[in-house]
Design an enzyme around this catalytic site. Structure first.
Site, PDB file in Angstrom:
ATOM      1  N   HIS A   1       2.566  17.743   3.576  1.00 40.37           N
ATOM      2  CA  HIS A   1       1.830  17.409   4.797  1.00 40.37           C
ATOM      3  C   HIS A   1       0.319  17.491   4.567  1.00 40.37           C
ATOM      4  O   HIS A   1      -0.444  16.753   5.174  1.00 40.37           O
ATOM      5  CB  HIS A   1       2.253  18.359   5.920  1.00 40.37           C
TER       6      HIS A   1
ATOM      7  N   ASN B   1      22.163   6.922  21.594  1.00 43.07           N
ATOM      8  CA  ASN B   1      20.744   6.580  21.679  1.00 43.07           C
ATOM      9  C   ASN B   1      20.145   6.443  20.291  1.00 43.07           C
ATOM     10  O   ASN B   1      20.643   7.050  19.337  1.00 43.07           O
ATOM     11  CB  ASN B   1      19.966   7.703  22.386  1.00 43.07           C
TER      12      ASN B   1
HETATM   13 MN    MN Z   1       2.982  20.070  11.761  1.00 46.26          MN
END
Ligand code: MN
Length: 265
Positions: free
Chosen positions: A88, A71
């Site tokens: 982030h 996949n």
């Molecule tokens: Mn996160």
């Protein structure tokens, strides 16, 4: 003789292997299984959301690949049990990406602070410095280089995204950490990071705190990390576990789904 015991001539790793084989040391999986239905963060408009998991079938023992099945994986970085890297958050944008986390910090002691009783009567519960100080009076200081696992009991809702996100007109109601405590953890506690059972490392109402999403702001801004959507946290001892946190090293990535395992005596 750094890796051999003088007394037995058996290496420490051999002893560990024997203890694992004999289950004197157990391996506990702290990872949420990954399915398209695994709960994920849902940002309100006008913000864009990441994709959920999709396994795109490319071959399944058929004319596309007669002897094999495989996949393509489509997944958001912040899906399921995952690790947040400093980049982030805007406070950590000059910091490490997910491929740059020092591996030494990813195999480390873990200690558990259990606030599940408080959370059961208040889903908006916030961990405060006073709770950690009370914990340290009983268990001693949080060990240097440890992960702090924040037990809230929230994993009981992980089978159902609606319950897990617990949203209403006023936002998501899930437990978190106060801004003061997040600052204290990032500056005063010599931890690798924080592990939580909820969908993110901040409270559901984290946007309303000052600064907004303080756990992201302070931890990621101080080269500390976050792990979310942990399960089986109730199987961990308060102290004495070692955890292995294994995000994939996406170069430039802000996070990665991770397998998180605990070694427990
Ligand atoms: Mn996160």
């Amino acid at each position: 003789m750094s890796h051999y015991s003088e007394q037995t001539g058996v290496s420490r790793l051999s002893n560990l292997a024997i203890d694992l084989a004999e289950e004197k040391i157990k391996v506990i999986d702290l990872t949420t299984p990954l399915t398209p239905q695994t709960p994920a963060l849902r940002l309100p408009e006008p913000f864009l959301n990441l994709v959920d998991l999709e396994l795109e079938e490319v071959a399944a023992y058929d004319n596309r690949g007669p002897l094999w099945s495989h996949n393509n994986i489509h997944i958001g970085e912040h899906f399921g049990t995952h690790v947040d890297a400093p980049v982030h958050w805007i406070s950590g944008k000059e910091g490490r990406d997910i491929s740059q986390l020092p591996v030494k910090r990813l195999v480390a002691p873990a200690v558990v602070i259990d606030m599940s009783a408080e959370v059961s009567s208040n889903p908006d519960f916030l961990l405060e410095v006073s709770h950690i100080e009370a914990w340290e009076r009983i268990h001693g200081s949080i060990p240097h280089g440890a992960w702090l696992i924040y037990r809230t009991g929230w994993e009981q809702f992980a089978h159902d995204e609606k319950l897990f996100l617990n949203s209403d007109d006023t936002g998501s109601h899930t437990p978190g950490i106060s801004a003061e405590c997040a600052k204290w953890l990032s500056e005063k506690a010599n931890i690798v990071g924080v592990g939580v059972e909820t969908v993110g490392i901040d409270a559901g109402k984290g946007f309303d705190l000052e600064p907004p999403f303080p756990v992201h702001h302070y931890l990621l801004g101080n080269d500390k990390y976050g792990v979310t959507s942990l399960k089986n946290v109730s199987s961990l001892p308060v102290t004495g576990a070692v955890i292995i946190v294994a995000p994939l090293p996406f170069v430039g990535g802000t996070a990665s789904p991770a397998r998180v395992l605990a070694l427990v005596e």
